[in-house]
Design a protein around this motif. Structure first.
Motif, PDB file in Angstrom:
ATOM      1  N   LEU A 266      79.193  30.178  29.800  1.00  0.00           N
ATOM      2  CA  LEU A 266      78.928  31.536  29.343  1.00  0.00           C
ATOM      3  C   LEU A 266      77.869  32.134  30.250  1.00  0.00           C
ATOM      4  O   LEU A 266      76.805  31.534  30.445  1.00  0.00           O
ATOM      5  CB  LEU A 266      78.436  31.543  27.888  1.00  0.00           C
ATOM      6  CG  LEU A 266      78.042  32.911  27.319  1.00  0.00           C
ATOM      7  CD1 LEU A 266      79.276  33.797  27.148  1.00  0.00           C
ATOM      8  CD2 LEU A 266      77.307  32.751  25.999  1.00  0.00           C
TER       9      LEU A 266
ATOM     10  N   TYR B 177      78.476  39.620  28.152  1.00  0.00           N
ATOM     11  CA  TYR B 177      78.583  38.178  27.960  1.00  0.00           C
ATOM     12  C   TYR B 177      79.954  37.777  28.475  1.00  0.00           C
ATOM     13  O   TYR B 177      80.968  38.275  27.981  1.00  0.00           O
ATOM     14  CB  TYR B 177      78.490  37.805  26.481  1.00  0.00           C
ATOM     15  CG  TYR B 177      77.183  38.183  25.827  1.00  0.00           C
ATOM     16  CD1 TYR B 177      76.195  37.230  25.616  1.00  0.00           C
ATOM     17  CD2 TYR B 177      76.954  39.495  25.408  1.00  0.00           C
ATOM     18  CE1 TYR B 177      74.995  37.571  24.994  1.00  0.00           C
ATOM     19  CE2 TYR B 177      75.753  39.842  24.790  1.00  0.00           C
ATOM     20  CZ  TYR B 177      74.784  38.881  24.596  1.00  0.00           C
ATOM     21  OH  TYR B 177      73.600  39.227  23.993  1.00  0.00           O
TER      22      TYR B 177
ATOM     23  N   TYR C 136      82.506  34.645  29.041  1.00  0.00           N
ATOM     24  CA  TYR C 136      82.864  33.253  28.775  1.00  0.00           C
ATOM     25  C   TYR C 136      84.055  32.914  29.663  1.00  0.00           C
ATOM     26  O   TYR C 136      85.089  33.594  29.621  1.00  0.00           O
ATOM     27  CB  TYR C 136      83.214  33.051  27.302  1.00  0.00           C
ATOM     28  CG  TYR C 136      83.547  31.619  26.976  1.00  0.00           C
ATOM     29  CD1 TYR C 136      82.534  30.674  26.833  1.00  0.00           C
ATOM     30  CD2 TYR C 136      84.866  31.216  26.859  1.00  0.00           C
ATOM     31  CE1 TYR C 136      82.838  29.346  26.561  1.00  0.00           C
ATOM     32  CE2 TYR C 136      85.169  29.891  26.572  1.00  0.00           C
ATOM     33  CZ  TYR C 136      84.157  28.964  26.433  1.00  0.00           C
ATOM     34  OH  TYR C 136      84.462  27.666  26.173  1.00  0.00           O
TER      35      TYR C 136
END
Length: 142
Positions: free
Chosen positions: A89, A63, A65
């Motif tokens: 994201l 993930y 961001y």
């Protein structure tokens, strides 16, 4: 005050201060700072210094961001290339080939959460001549 407050089981991180503390230049494509490195997941702040060629991670989902910067990123196939910007994201599963071919505005800094944790050498370049784990990322410690 330091960049974080921690106990064995909890932590509060000053992500902006950690991002600002990353070096201005690097010999590697990325420099990261692990915030957590637990079996179930790791969290890192990293700065990207040059475009990254197609690669994947065999051991973790990722993930990303976007904290700062703008560029282009693709996942699975170059035809999916799109611009990224702060506040977005991005997610991809382990084994997903991805690349960051273009820098539009820097510095490019991400907060990354990897599940399960990402081993620093878990980087496989599609073209092995594009790099090694050692040329890909260097870690800094607090």
């Amino acid at each position: 005050m330091g960049h974080e407050t921690t106990t064995q089981d909890t932590a509060i991180f000053d992500v902006a201060a950690i991002a600002a503390s990353l070096p201005e230049t690097a010999n590697t494509m990325l420099v990261d700072r692990y915030l957590t490195n637990r079996e179930a997941a790791s969290a890192r702040v990293f700065r990207v210094y040059r475009p990254t060629p197609p690669h994947y991670h065999a051991g973790c989902d990722e993930y990303l961001y976007v904290l700062s910067g703008r560029g282009t990123f693709w996942m699975n196939d170059p035809s999916t290339q799109a611009e990224f910007r702060p506040g977005q994201l991005m997610f991809f599963q382990r084994g997903t080939v991805h690349a960051m071919p273009d820098f539009l505005e820097g510095p490019i800094i991400f907060l990354s959460v990897d599940t399960p944790r990402r081993h620093p050498k878990d980087i496989i370049f599609v073209n092995p001549e594009d790099g090694t784990p050692e040329s890909f990322v260097a870690s800094v410690t607090p």
